[in-house]
Design a protein around this motif. Structure first.
Motif, short mmCIF file in Angstrom:
data_model
loop_
_atom_site.label_atom_id
_atom_site.label_comp_id
_atom_site.label_asym_id
_atom_site.label_seq_id
_atom_site.Cartn_x
_atom_site.Cartn_y
_atom_site.Cartn_z
N CYS A 236 1.21 -1.06 -0.29
CA CYS A 236 -0.22 -0.35 0.02
C CYS A 236 0.99 1.33 0.00
N ALA A 237 1.99 0.86 0.66
CA ALA A 237 2.75 2.74 0.90
C ALA A 237 3.42 3.09 -0.15
N ASP A 238 3.24 1.78 -1.04
CA ASP A 238 3.84 2.19 -2.99
C ASP A 238 3.38 2.43 -3.64
N MET A 239 1.54 2.54 -3.56
CA MET A 239 0.65 2.51 -4.33
C MET A 239 1.10 4.16 -4.86
N GLY A 240 1.29 4.72 -4.53
CA GLY A 240 1.35 6.46 -5.24
C GLY A 240 1.93 6.10 -6.29
N HIS A 241 3.14 5.40 -6.17
CA HIS A 241 4.41 5.07 -6.74
C HIS A 241 3.83 4.39 -8.68
N PHE A 242 3.83 3.40 -8.41
CA PHE A 242 3.39 2.22 -9.17
C PHE A 242 2.06 1.94 -9.96
N GLY A 243 1.16 2.70 -8.78
CA GLY A 243 -0.55 2.23 -8.68
C GLY A 243 -0.97 1.04 -8.84
N ARG A 244 -2.05 0.86 -8.31
CA ARG A 244 -2.36 -0.01 -7.55
C ARG A 244 -2.94 -1.52 -8.91
N THR A 245 -3.04 -1.06 -9.85
CA THR A 245 -3.25 -2.64 -10.60
C THR A 245 -1.58 -3.02 -11.34
N PRO A 246 -0.75 -2.20 -11.22
CA PRO A 246 0.36 -3.18 -11.47
C PRO A 246 1.45 -4.11 -10.26
N ILE A 247 1.03 -3.45 -9.35
CA ILE A 247 1.10 -3.82 -7.87
C ILE A 247 0.14 -5.18 -8.02
N ARG A 248 -0.54 -4.97 -8.80
CA ARG A 248 -1.52 -6.55 -8.75
C ARG A 248 -1.05 -7.63 -9.39
N ARG A 249 -0.84 -7.53 -10.40
CA ARG A 249 -0.59 -7.68 -11.51
C ARG A 249 0.93 -8.71 -11.01
N ALA A 250 1.55 -7.92 -10.22
CA ALA A 250 2.96 -8.61 -10.31
C ALA A 250 3.20 -9.59 -9.17
N TRP A 251 2.01 -9.27 -8.04
CA TRP A 251 1.63 -10.24 -7.08
C TRP A 251 1.15 -11.85 -8.00
N LEU A 252 0.27 -11.55 -8.34
CA LEU A 252 -0.90 -12.71 -8.88
C LEU A 252 0.40 -13.09 -10.40
N MET A 253 1.04 -12.47 -10.90
CA MET A 253 1.83 -13.33 -12.12
C MET A 253 3.23 -13.77 -11.82
N LEU A 254 3.54 -12.86 -10.96
CA LEU A 254 5.28 -13.65 -10.65
C LEU A 254 5.11 -14.40 -9.73
N VAL A 255 4.99 -12.92 -8.48
CA VAL A 255 5.69 -12.68 -6.69
C VAL A 255 4.91 -14.40 -6.08
N LEU A 256 3.81 -13.99 -6.01
CA LEU A 256 3.27 -14.98 -5.18
C LEU A 256 3.12 -16.48 -5.45
N PRO A 257 3.39 -17.06 -7.58
CA PRO A 257 3.63 -18.34 -8.00
C PRO A 257 5.58 -18.39 -7.56
N ALA A 258 6.05 -17.36 -7.57
CA ALA A 258 7.63 -17.37 -7.28
C ALA A 258 7.63 -18.85 -5.86
N LEU A 259 7.31 -17.00 -4.65
CA LEU A 259 7.46 -17.83 -3.71
C LEU A 259 7.35 -19.46 -3.37
N LEU A 260 5.68 -19.01 -3.81
CA LEU A 260 4.80 -20.35 -3.49
C LEU A 260 5.60 -21.49 -3.85
N LEU A 261 6.05 -22.05 -4.87
CA LEU A 261 7.06 -22.73 -5.92
C LEU A 261 8.01 -23.05 -4.59
#
Length: 626
Positions: A236-261
């Motif tokens: 949330c703190a960096d939402m102003g720098h990148f916007g809500r959508t890029p942060i969500r996409r980064a999480w769902l498309m890469l970060v969450l799957p990579a962490l989980l694996l």
């Protein structure tokens, strides 16, 4: 209709940037989460049932807390595009009437949550860099005595480059972290292929069975599980720098799957080789890749630390603008990006604290005991504040708000209760830091309010003063006098002192008031209000957001475009300088008044903070009894 190529490139760049800045802390958690669970102070036996249970708890915590609570819910609560606990606090403050007692408590709770971030800012560089460098002793146990010295060198370099800004190295953050997450996923997949049964840990029944059959062990393990959630506030703190959508996409498309694996890969390794618990993250890699992985992980932890350090700068600036912190020296390290700032006092205070933490705790496992308590307290405060936002700002039905907030708060309380077991082992540190910072912030806020009350009690109303000047005008001299004042309807003490001692007024007098609003940025059209008061007196009110830095020379240029022009060489700036005297009068406890006086003496002068040329400033002092 498909997006334009330029839009797609911009979106992709924002996603990569978010991966580099927002997810550094969350991304480095695999370095120590499972090792803390099975080899820390409250270690569990690395049995298959325990491994499956902890993995299941980690997975569903990431889904419920990060994906549902933060990514889906709390990121909706933005303050003109900005997020974070201070933005959430501002929303809560806006949704409650000023006279409500609970408004005071909730705003105080939000400020305490912000204060806890400073403890997090101290622990993150220490535990992240230390856990990365510890990979060296996996490759060569003889290097163990050098772990702490190497960590201290990296930390010294990290804090030493802050004054040069992160704009240049920042462009590498995204690609490095992109590669890092890809490596995390590959390491995990390689082990999962050998132990595919580990995928069963995604079944929530494993977590349920873990908590019902061994409730005490499971409860204690929450202190390690919560480490997988560190860094959620950055979403949330960096939402102003990148916007809500890029942060969500980064999480769902890469970060969450990579962490989980990666977590599943470490779990598969532990099931097959329980002795790998000494460092399951690095033991996922083949021997030839160990040293390159240490280098990559160290880079990732430096990036994670950089994001937290930059976050403390931004938080400090917001606290200054909102009136919770005395003025500190703030340097801009980029001419093009307003967010690139450097606060020397905060930087070197953090550096000293991080060095002391590394020297005192010496191992990342020991530091883990200090880490979780700050994270869980912040999560709990966020749950309380978002409930108020749901009810007061979004006008959601009480049943809906309670149905959402109650389970989240129950989970947060479970994490907090488990981490409270670690208070003696190190959890006291972020609590102590949070308490100290909270005391400083609230003392400054209350002290400033008390000071304004004392100054206002014997001040003259501005309209009556101007009327008296029109009736009996004093001698007027050439030039413009600008009086900085926080009370636009009252005569500044500096003007009264100048008139009393020098018996003259400038031919044009301007009262300048700078107002900080509870939004991050103010548009250029809404920046300045100019009002002619008569007898060549003018009132200028300038509005700024809490993420902006007021600059008086630039402000006067803007005023010129609206018809009130200034010639700097013919303009003098008058600033009041109060000498504060603690007393036993009603207001604050005497010790807090003395603390406020000490903070006031060490604050940067208003003229320096607002960028006023020193050769154009006249300071006039007055004594004020608190």
């Amino acid at each position: 209709m498909s997006a334009a190529p330029a839009d797609r490139k911009t979106s992709a760049a924002l996603v990569v940037g978010a991966i580099g800045v927002v997810y550094g802390d969350l991304g480095t958690s695999p370095l120590y989460v499972l090792r803390t669970a099975f080899a820390g102070e409250h270690a569990l036996p690395a049995t298959p049932d325990n491994v499956y249970g902890v993995l299941s708890a980690v997975f569903w915590s990431l889904i419920v807390i990060v994906t549902l609570k933060y990514i889906t819910l709390i990121m909706r609560a933005d303050n003109n595009g900005e997020g974070g606990i201070l933005a959430l606090t501002a929303l809560v403050s806006r949704g409650l009437a000023r006279g409500e007692t609970r408004r005071w408590w909730l705003v105080g709770l939000g400020i305490f949550g912000a204060a806890m971030f400073y403890g997090d800012g101290m622990i993150t560089p220490a535990i992240s860099v230390l856990s990365a460098v510890e990979g060296l002793e996996v490759a060569a146990p003889a290097l163990h005595p050098y772990i702490v010295p190497i960590t201290l060198v990296i930390i010294a370099a990290l804090f030493g480059i802050q004054k040069h800004g992160t704009a240049r190295v920042g462009m590498f953050f995204g690609p490095v972290m992109l590669f890092y997450f890809a490596v995390l996923a590959l390491l995990g997949v390689a082990q999962i292929v050998e132990q595919p049964a580990i995928l069963g840990a995604l079944d929530p029944r494993h977590a349920w069975r873990f908590f019902t059959t061994t409730p005490l062990a499971a409860f204690i393990s929450l202190g390690a599980v919560v480490l997988a959630l560190t860094g959620t506030e950055a979403l949330c703190a960096d939402m102003g720098h990148f916007g809500r959508t890029p942060i969500r996409r980064a999480w769902l498309m890469l970060v969450l799957p990579a962490l989980l694996l990666n977590y599943l890969g470490q779990g598969a390794l532990l099931v097959a080789q329980p002795d790998a618990i000494r460092n399951p993250f690095y033991l996922l890699a083949p021997a030839w890749a160990l040293l390159p992985l240490v280098v990559l992980a160290t880079c990732a932890t430096v990036i994670a630390s950089q994001a937290v350090i930059s976050g403390t700068y931004s938080l400090t600036r917001a606290a200054i603008q909102m009136g919770y912190c005395p003025r500190l020296k703030i340097e801009h390290t980029s001419e093009r990006q307003i967010g690139q700032i450097y606060v020397p006092f905060v930087n070197w205070s953090l550096f000293v604290a991080v060095v002391l933490l590394v020297v005192a705790f010496r191992k990342s496992d020991n530091l883990a005991a200090a880490y979780g308590i700050a994270v869980t307290l912040a999560m709990m405060i966020d749950s309380i504040l978002i409930f108020v936002v749901m009810r007061r700002l979004w006008k959601w039905p009480a049943v809906t708000a309670v149905a959402i907030a109650a389970p989240l708060l129950a989970i947060d309380l479970g994490f907090l209760a488990s981490n409270s077991l670690k208070i003696i082992e190190g959890g006291w540190f972020p609590l102590a830091i949070g308490a100290v910072v909270f005391t400083l912030l609230t003392t400054w806020k209350r002290g400033r309010m008390l000071l304004m009350d004392r100054l206002s009690s014997d001040a003259l109303p501005l309209d009556l003063f101007i009327q008296s000047i029109e009736v009996s005008p004093p001698t007027r001299v050439e030039g413009t006098a600008v009086f900085m004042t926080s009370s636009p309807n009252l005569v500044p003490h500096a003007l009264l002192h100048n008139l009393k001692h020098n018996k003259v007024l400038h031919e044009r007098v301007v009262f300048l008031t700078i107002v900080i609003r509870d939004i991050p940025y103010v548009t250029a059209d809404d920046r300045i209000e100019i009002k002619q008061l008569g007898a060549e007196f003018y009132q200028v009110v300038a509005h700024y957001g809490f993420k902006e830095n007021p600059d008086v020379p630039d402000l006067l240029v803007d005023a010129g475009r609206k018809g009130l022009s200034f010639e700097m060489m013919e303009t003098s700036f008058f600033v009041s300088r109060e000498t504060l005297i603690p007393t036993v009068s009603p207001g604050m406890a005497l010790w807090r008044e003395r603390l406020f006086v000490s903070m006031s003496k060490n604050a940067v002068k208003a003229s320096e903070f607002f960028g006023i040329p020193t050769n154009r400033v006249v300071e006039l002092g007055t004594q004020v009894e608190l």
